[in-house]
Design a protein around this motif. Structure first.
Motif, mmCIF file in Angstrom:
data_model
loop_
_atom_site.group_PDB
_atom_site.id
_atom_site.type_symbol
_atom_site.label_atom_id
_atom_site.label_comp_id
_atom_site.label_asym_id
_atom_site.label_seq_id
_atom_site.Cartn_x
_atom_site.Cartn_y
_atom_site.Cartn_z
ATOM 1 N N PRO A 34 0.829 -1.213 0.000
ATOM 2 C CA PRO A 34 0.000 0.000 0.000
ATOM 3 C C PRO A 34 0.861 1.261 0.000
ATOM 4 N N ALA A 37 0.050 2.085 4.894
ATOM 5 C CA ALA A 37 -0.497 0.850 5.455
ATOM 6 C C ALA A 37 -0.918 1.029 6.909
ATOM 7 N N ASN A 38 -1.941 0.282 7.295
ATOM 8 C CA ASN A 38 -2.393 0.205 8.693
ATOM 9 C C ASN A 38 -2.673 1.579 9.309
ATOM 10 N N ASP A 50 -5.713 0.180 4.681
ATOM 11 C CA ASP A 50 -4.613 0.423 3.756
ATOM 12 C C ASP A 50 -5.100 1.321 2.627
#
Length: 316
Positions: A34, A37-38, A50
């Protein structure tokens, strides 16, 4: 007992316990990393998403992907239609969400409240990032399979959940979609409807607490009880079943299934049968809502798949 004997025994017991414990299935490795991310949209470890950015000088449409897994399993890695959407200039968000059994363990009723509330909150959060992520706030289409498809339809048909007077700027964002395109969707959570459409239906009771939250294998084992006690949870069915939320001002939806219609007959896979789609399409047409249904041999199919529908609808 001699300590030299005790230590090996304890070590052997520990190994035996580890081998007996159920293994936790690791999250699938992403095929593409991504852009970000997270990203947390809440405080729970599952409330993360993401973001995959499509490069563009102008704000891009967005695919909002919700993974499947019956609201008790699954992960945001490898969202469906990722590559096709990015190639078409459509950015992608894929979300994790709190599972229904986690809600049940926390005493939240109905348990489906957590995954569906999280889907709405994540969508609002994404809209709050529109400027930073170069997203067109209006052109957001949801997609997913199975439970992710049901969540997508819930968002598509639900009235706007924005709270304009909230002190929380994220809560002031809209939850309305431009479209939704889904695979194997459960379009209703009403056991009475499901029994009529597909006599061997077994899915949905866990959404309203008919499941042992400590044993995910019990998810589909209490449908008879769910049907028997339908009246006790009917108010929640009316709130969370996509079928109940359809109205003429809803965005267009696209439904894809792999089997052929056989209403009133047992199905090989009653949890993902096209019978769900046939009845939703009838209901949508009666309410003036656009609903395209694709299955093998289906008439009047305009789009070969989810990606084609999303790209044409979000880019037109």
């Amino acid at each position: 007992m001699n300590r030299l004997v005790l230590v090996p025994l304890l070590f052997a017991a520990s190994l035996q316990a580890q081998s007996a414990a159920p293994a936790t299935k690791p999250a699938p490795k992403p095929k593409r990393a991504p852009t970000v991310a997270n990203v947390a949209y809440g405080t729970h470890e599952r409330q993360v998403l993401d973001f995959y950015k499509a490069e563009s000088a102008n704000p891009t449409p967005l695919l909002f992907f919700i993974h499947g897994g019956g609201w008790v399993n699954g992960d945001k890695a490898n969202p469906g239609e990722l590559e096709a959407c990015l190639a078409a200039g459509i950015s992608v968000v894929s979300i994790n969400y709190r599972y229904s059994y986690q809600a049940q363990l926390a005493g939240v009723m109905p348990p489906v409240k957590w995954p569906l509330d999280d889907a709405a909150r994540a969508l609002q959060f994404v809209r709050s990032k529109a400027g930073e992520w170069n997203i067109d706030k209006q052109r957001i289409g949801a997609s997913g399979g199975s439970a992710g498809a049901c969540s997508s339809l819930y968002l598509a048909f639900h009235d706007d959940m924005a709270d304009p007077k909230s002190s929380d700027p994220i809560a002031r964002e809209s939850t309305r979609l431009w479209c939704a395109a889904v695979v194997g969707a459960q379009t209703s959570l009403d056991p009475k409807q499901l029994k009529e459409w597909t006599p061997n239906s077994r899915y949905g009771g866990h959404a309203f607490g008919f499941m042992d939250p400590n044993d995910k294998k019990t998810r589909d084992t209490r449908f008879a009880e769910f049907l028997e006690k339908r009246e006790s949870v009917l108010k929640w069915i009316k709130m969370y079943s996509p079928y109940e939320l359809v109205s003429k001002d809803d965005p267009p939806v696209y439904l894809k299934y792999s089997d052929t219609p056989a209403l009133g007959q047992p199905q090989k896979d009653p949890t993902h049968t096209v019978n769900y789609g046939v009845k939703l399409q009838e209901h949508c047409r009666a309410n003036g809502t656009e609903c395209e249904l694709n299955y093998p041999g289906a008439p009047d199919v305009k789009h070969a798949g989810v990606a084609e529908f999303l790209i044409q609808t979000l880019k037109k």
